[in-house]
Design an enzyme around this catalytic site. Structure first.
Site, PDB file in Angstrom:
ATOM      1  N   GLY A  17       0.792  -1.236   0.000  1.00  0.00           N
ATOM      2  CA  GLY A  17       0.000   0.000   0.000  1.00  0.00           C
ATOM      3  C   GLY A  17       0.820   1.279   0.000  1.00  0.00           C
ATOM      4  N   SER A  18       2.037   1.230  -0.558  1.00  0.00           N
ATOM      5  CA  SER A  18       2.811   2.484  -0.570  1.00  0.00           C
ATOM      6  C   SER A  18       2.134   3.529  -1.468  1.00  0.00           C
ATOM      7  CB  SER A  18       4.266   2.238  -0.995  1.00  0.00           C
ATOM      8  OG  SER A  18       4.351   1.940  -2.367  1.00  0.00           O
ATOM      9  N   ASN A  19       1.546   3.095  -2.582  1.00  0.00           N
ATOM     10  CA  ASN A  19       0.812   4.057  -3.421  1.00  0.00           C
ATOM     11  C   ASN A  19      -0.438   4.562  -2.713  1.00  0.00           C
ATOM     12  OD1 ASN A  19       1.919   4.445  -6.295  1.00  0.00           O
ATOM     13  ND2 ASN A  19       2.205   2.256  -5.913  1.00  0.00           N
ATOM     14  N   LEU A  90      -5.140  -6.997  -6.565  1.00  0.00           N
ATOM     15  CA  LEU A  90      -4.850  -8.126  -7.454  1.00  0.00           C
ATOM     16  C   LEU A  90      -6.047  -8.999  -7.813  1.00  0.00           C
ATOM     17  CD1 LEU A  90      -1.360  -9.059  -5.968  1.00  0.00           C
ATOM     18  CD2 LEU A  90      -1.929  -7.485  -7.822  1.00  0.00           C
ATOM     19  N   LEU A  92      -9.620  -9.609  -9.846  1.00  0.00           N
ATOM     20  CA  LEU A  92     -10.349  -9.060 -10.993  1.00  0.00           C
ATOM     21  C   LEU A  92     -11.619  -8.372 -10.487  1.00  0.00           C
ATOM     22  CD1 LEU A  92     -10.380  -8.930 -14.116  1.00  0.00           C
ATOM     23  CD2 LEU A  92     -11.825 -10.961 -14.077  1.00  0.00           C
ATOM     24  N   HIS A 109      -0.390   0.350 -13.513  1.00  0.00           N
ATOM     25  CA  HIS A 109       0.323  -0.877 -13.876  1.00  0.00           C
ATOM     26  C   HIS A 109       1.812  -0.537 -13.992  1.00  0.00           C
ATOM     27  CE1 HIS A 109       0.691  -4.913 -15.443  1.00  0.00           C
ATOM     28  NE2 HIS A 109       1.550  -4.418 -16.320  1.00  0.00           N
ATOM     29  N   ASP A 150      -6.099  -5.148 -17.568  1.00  0.00           N
ATOM     30  CA  ASP A 150      -5.124  -4.248 -18.198  1.00  0.00           C
ATOM     31  C   ASP A 150      -5.463  -3.819 -19.624  1.00  0.00           C
ATOM     32  OD1 ASP A 150      -3.709  -4.499 -15.841  1.00  0.00           O
ATOM     33  OD2 ASP A 150      -2.454  -6.110 -16.600  1.00  0.00           O
ATOM     34  N   GLU A 179       5.667   5.909  -9.918  1.00  0.00           N
ATOM     35  CA  GLU A 179       4.273   5.749  -9.467  1.00  0.00           C
ATOM     36  C   GLU A 179       3.947   6.776  -8.390  1.00  0.00           C
ATOM     37  OE1 GLU A 179       3.268   1.111 -10.278  1.00  0.00           O
ATOM     38  OE2 GLU A 179       4.039   1.568  -8.297  1.00  0.00           O
TER      39      GLU A 179
END
Ligand code: GAR
Length: 193
Positions: A17-19, A90, A92, A109, A150, A179
């Site tokens: 969860g760094s983003n 991760l 769908l 991505h 994607d 990112e």
């Protein structure tokens, strides 16, 4: 501006969860947008600790719950969520949820789509594939989410040159810097328009 008229985003993450943390920090005290909810599929995901530390509500949604649209609609209606930002999530996303949020789900991505995307292509798998291919470039892609992994419309890309002798780990670090630098800004522009 009172909270209720801000655009309320949910950030989805499966792991570190760094983003997610960068997004939460960026939109703290933002006049138009707020990160109102963190969603994970894993009860042990580190992103949940970050959310707690940063005082953002979080919820774990299991695959079984995702199979029940009424449960999901309840969660997102109750939290008044206007848009979704995937940040290392991760699972769908089911079709009914994409139809609940048309053109309102962004994903990041860690490579230059349409290459190195698709099922199973996440995290270090992507960077290993890029290095193995001998490709001279990698980078980041921010795109809308549709029902195939994607494949949604690309809204932003930034590339970097692969360095001589670069390792997948070294590349991962440099891609992550991109990112962190660009995702909050692209999310801001996309959801403010
Ligand atoms: C990010 O690099 C993101 O691009 C990637 O997972 C990482 C999550 O890192 N997503 C994918 O590979 C999706 N196919 P974080 O948990 O530290 O933000």
């Amino acid at each position: 501006m009172p909270d209720k008229i801000k655009i309320r985003l949910a950030v989805f993450a499966s792991g570190s969860g760094s983003n997610a943390e960068k997004l939460i920090s960026y939109f703290r005290d933002h006049p138009v947008i707020e990160v109102a909810l963190v969603v994970s599929n894993r009860p042990d995901a580190y992103v949940l600790k970050r959310a707690e530390r940063l005082n953002v509500s979080s919820v774990v949604i299991s695959p079984a719950e995702w199979r029940n649209p009424d449960v999901i609609k309840n969660i997102f209606t109750q939290n008044k969520i206007d848009g979704i930002v995937l940040a290392g999530y991760l699972l769908l996303i089911p079709g009914y949820f994409i139809r609940m949020y048309p053109d309102k789900i962004l994903n990041i991505h860690p490579a230059l789509l349409p290459e190195y995307g698709g099922k199973g292509m996440y995290g270090m798998h992507v960077h290993r594939a890029v290095i193995k291919s001998g490709s001279p470039k990698s980078g980041i892609t921010i795109h809308l989410v549709n029902e195939a992994y994607d494949k949604g419309r690309i809204v932003f890309q930034k590339s970097l040159n692969i360095l001589p002798g670069e390792t997948p780990e070294g590349l991962a670090k440099r891609v992550q810097e991109l990112e962190h630098r660009y995702y909050p800004d692209v999310v801001e522009r996309y959801f403010s328009q």
